[in-house]
Structures are given as structure tokens and as C-alpha cells.
Write an enzyme that holds these catalytic residues in place. Structure first.
Site, PDB file in Angstrom:
ATOM      1  N   GLY A  11     -63.193  35.637 126.321  1.00  0.00           N
ATOM      2  CA  GLY A  11     -62.204  35.673 127.404  1.00  0.00           C
ATOM      3  C   GLY A  11     -61.103  34.636 127.235  1.00  0.00           C
ATOM      4  N   ASP A  34     -70.950  37.003 124.350  1.00  0.00           N
ATOM      5  CA  ASP A  34     -70.036  37.866 125.109  1.00  0.00           C
ATOM      6  C   ASP A  34     -70.550  39.294 124.974  1.00  0.00           C
ATOM      7  OD1 ASP A  34     -66.798  37.200 126.013  1.00  0.00           O
ATOM      8  OD2 ASP A  34     -67.545  39.249 126.137  1.00  0.00           O
ATOM      9  N   ILE A  35     -70.011  40.165 125.838  1.00  0.00           N
ATOM     10  CA  ILE A  35     -70.374  41.579 125.742  1.00  0.00           C
ATOM     11  C   ILE A  35     -69.516  42.264 124.672  1.00  0.00           C
ATOM     12  CG2 ILE A  35     -68.810  42.501 127.527  1.00  0.00           C
ATOM     13  CD1 ILE A  35     -71.467  43.995 128.554  1.00  0.00           C
ATOM     14  N   ARG A  36     -68.368  41.632 124.324  1.00  0.00           N
ATOM     15  CA  ARG A  36     -67.559  42.129 123.203  1.00  0.00           C
ATOM     16  C   ARG A  36     -67.442  41.053 122.139  1.00  0.00           C
ATOM     17  NH1 ARG A  36     -61.827  40.879 125.716  1.00  0.00           N
ATOM     18  NH2 ARG A  36     -62.684  39.535 127.290  1.00  0.00           N
ATOM     19  N   TYR A 142     -63.380  38.824 144.231  1.00  0.00           N
ATOM     20  CA  TYR A 142     -63.446  37.706 143.282  1.00  0.00           C
ATOM     21  C   TYR A 142     -63.607  36.384 144.045  1.00  0.00           C
ATOM     22  CZ  TYR A 142     -61.622  34.417 139.738  1.00  0.00           C
ATOM     23  OH  TYR A 142     -61.439  33.377 138.871  1.00  0.00           O
TER      24      TYR A 142
HETATM   25  N1  SER Z   1     -56.359  33.254 137.528  1.00  0.00           N
HETATM   26  C1  SER Z   1     -57.253  33.824 138.489  1.00  0.00           C
HETATM   27  C2  SER Z   1     -56.768  35.137 138.961  1.00  0.00           C
HETATM   28  O1  SER Z   1     -55.566  35.310 138.981  1.00  0.00           O
HETATM   29  C3  SER Z   1     -57.420  32.906 139.656  1.00  0.00           C
HETATM   30  O2  SER Z   1     -58.533  32.113 139.455  1.00  0.00           O
HETATM   31  O3  SER Z   1     -57.535  35.957 139.328  1.00  0.00           O
END
Ligand code: SER
Length: 319
Positions: A11, A34-36, A142
Site C-alpha cells: 500500500g 500483503d494480499i497482492r 472508515y
Molecule cells: N488519507 C485518508 C483518506 O483520505 C485519511 O486518513 O481516506
């Protein structure tokens, strides 16, 4: 127990953190998962483990066999993608964290790093200089997962003595990796377009200020937090972290100091509604008091570094 494992190594933050850990500790001390498969050749000099972070059995096998001094658990679905797949985001972000915390409870991991985010804040949080103990009021899945995760971290610390440490990252901006699915991603893309002399259409409005940080500062913060003596870590939810705050228009101005013809337009989309709920700037006194945090790069310094990096790549690939 001297090995370190980075989960989510392919990532945006994972790639950068692995490169920094490799150069500090050597490729053999670092395992990456990682998964990839990461595309970066340097990363693959460390042992790569193909891993689905939601698979409790597979995760625990890796931890029991690895006996890690440190695990950096970065796998997550970010804010914008999370809104498209809310239950999948919750599952990935929460289940994977609990898999790591349970493994630490088993004694297979000595120290855990887990990232939180400015997404834990929301409409009833102050807009500027958000204090460490401000109201958390997340409006995205999130953000909800990061808020819950923060309290799980503190719970495992208080109940089982797990040494888990966390930072509330702002938007992260770097040139060695690309972000995916976040609300702050424009601040990386804009530099790439500018370096290629292409016009850029920003998906946030011109005056949307958000907290941001250059990647090297974020990686250094992570490593400094993890290196700090245990007794200095007073906050076991997650530390506020700040470097700079800017709007898309201000990045545009900063770029135009070096590329005067840069063409910047705006066409706000669904990500604008997320950005509106987030604060503009963060008070990170607790981080500086407890483990000495100090950011190094401001907007113009970052603009110079980002444009130079992307431009050298453009020249490199040009025939
Ligand atoms: N960079 C993140 C987002 O934009 C925020 O933690 O989701």
C-alpha cells in the site's frame, strides 16, 4: 524476537515504511505481507508472505511462526472506497486488527503499530487545532472503524498489557507509492499531473483545507513512536499528528511558483462530502511532549521535492 513484519506492505504507506525499515535494520530483519505482491523490487528483497488479513487462522500461523518484535498493521480500506463497500470495509479494518491484537495477547508479537486517521473526527469536532481529546464524530465507515479500533487498542493495552501504539495520520503525500481510495489522494495526483505538464481537475473544492503531511515525516513519526520508551507512550488510543494544512488552491499556487503555466480546475465529487466533515488542522502537542514529534517539511518544501521526483522520472522515461 528481532524481526519486524509490515502487513499491507504493497500500500501507499506500506511501501515507504518498508523501504525505511529495510535501510535502518537490513532486508533480512523485515518480513512483508500483503494480499497482492508488491511491484517494488527492493521490497521483495525481504521475505514476502501472501496474506489475507481477515483470515484469522492464516494470520495467527504467520505470527506464531514469526515471533515478531514489531508488527506494523497497515492493511485497511480507506474513506472513499469504504463508502462504496461499507460492510467489507468494516470487516477488513476491524477483523484484521483484532487478529493482530489477539496474536499479541498470545505473546507472538512484542509491539504493535496500527494507524488511525483524521477520519475519526467529524462535524461536531472543532475545525481548527483539534485537541488530542476532542470529540470523535466519524461519518464514514472508515472513520467509524478507526474510532472503534482506537478503543480496541486501548482496551488490549489496559486489559492485557499489549504494547500497541497508534497515530492519527493526516493525508499522506509521497512520490514512491500511490494512494488508493482516499479523500486526500488529490494532493498526490496533482503533483504527478503538474510534472507531466497536464491540466489537473481536483475532486475537492478550491478552498477545502485539510491536514496533510509529507510521507518522509509520516514514516519518521511512525519509527520514532515505535522507538520511544514504553513509559513515554501515555496515549493508547491514538496520537494527534500534524505537519501542515492547505487547500487545493494553495497547492496550485505552490506549484505555479515552479511551473507558472500549471492549469488547475475543480469538479468536486462524492469525496467533497467526506472532506467537509474533517477538520482543517490538528493540535499535536501530546505527540511532541511524549516522544518528541516535530514535522520537517512545509508545503513549498514538499512541492519542490514532489515535482523534482516526478520530473526526474518523466525525463528518465522520455525517449
Ligand atoms: N488519507 C485518508 C483518506 O483520505 C485519511 O486518513 O481516506
Amino acid at each position: 524476537m528481532s524481526k519486524k513484519l509490515v502487513i499491507g506492505a504493497a500500500g501507499q504507506l506500506g511501501i515507504e515504511l518498508v523501504l525505511a525499515l529495510q535501510s535502518q535494520h537490513g532486508v533480512d530483519s523485515i518480513h512483508i505481507a500483503d494480499i497482492r505482491v508488491p511491484e517494488n523490487e527492493q521490497l521483495l528483497k525481504s521475505t514476502f508472505l501472501h496474506l489475507d488479513a481477515t483470515d484469522e487462522g492464516a494470520m495467527h500461523k504467520v505470527f506464531e511462526e514469526g515471533q515478531y518484535e514489531e508488527v506494523y498493521h497497515l492493511a485497511a480500506m480507506l474513506s472513499a472506497t469504504g463508502e462504496k463497500r461499507p460492510l467489507a470495509a468494516w470487516d477488513l479494518n476491524m477483523q484484521s486488527l483484532l487478529n493482530v491484537l489477539e496474536a499479541a495477547k498470545e505473546g507472538w508479537i512484542e509491539r504493535v503499530f496500527w494507524p488511525s486517521s483524521i477520519a475519526v473526527f467529524g462535524p461536531s469536532t472543532p475545525k481548527t487545532n483539534v485537541p488530542q481529546d476532542a470529540v470523535l464524530d466519524p461519518t464514514t465507515v472508515y472513520g467509524i472503524s478507526k474510532q472503534a479500533g482506537e478503543y480496541w487498542c486501548r482496551y488490549y493495552h489496559e486489559k492485557y498489557g499489549i504494547d500497541v501504539r497508534s497515530l492519527r495520520y493526516p493525508g499522506l503525500i509521497g512520490h514512491r507509492s500511490v494512494p488508493g481510495g482516499g479523500t486526500t489522494d488529490y494532493a498526490v495526483e496533482i503533483y504527478e499531473y503538474a510534472a507531466l505538464r497536464k491540466p489537473y481537475t481536483c475532486f475537492l473544492k478550491a478552498d477545502q483545507a485539510l491536514p496533510m503531511m509529507y510521507m518522509d515525516d509520516a514514516v519518521r513519526a511512525t519509527m520514532e513512536l515505535m522507538a520511544a520508551p514504553k513509559e513515554n507512550i501515555r496515549i493508547r488510543t491514538s496520537y494527534n499528528l500534524h505537519a501542515m494544512s492547505f487547500t487545493p488552491a494553495e497547492v496550485g499556487e505552490s506549484i505555479r511558483q515552479l511551473i507558472p503555466e500549471f492549469d488547475l480546475n475543480y469538479d468536486p465529487d462524492h469525496r467533497q462530502a467526506i472532506a467537509t466533515t474533517w477538520p482543517e488542522s490538528i493540535d499535536d502537542h501530546a505527540a511532541s511532549a511524549d516522544w518528541g514529534w516535530k514535522p520537517e517539511l512545509n508545503l513549498d518544501a514538499m512541492t519542490k521535492v514532489m515535482l523534482e521526483a516526478y520530473q526526474s522520472r518523466v525525463i528518465h522515461i522520455a525517449p
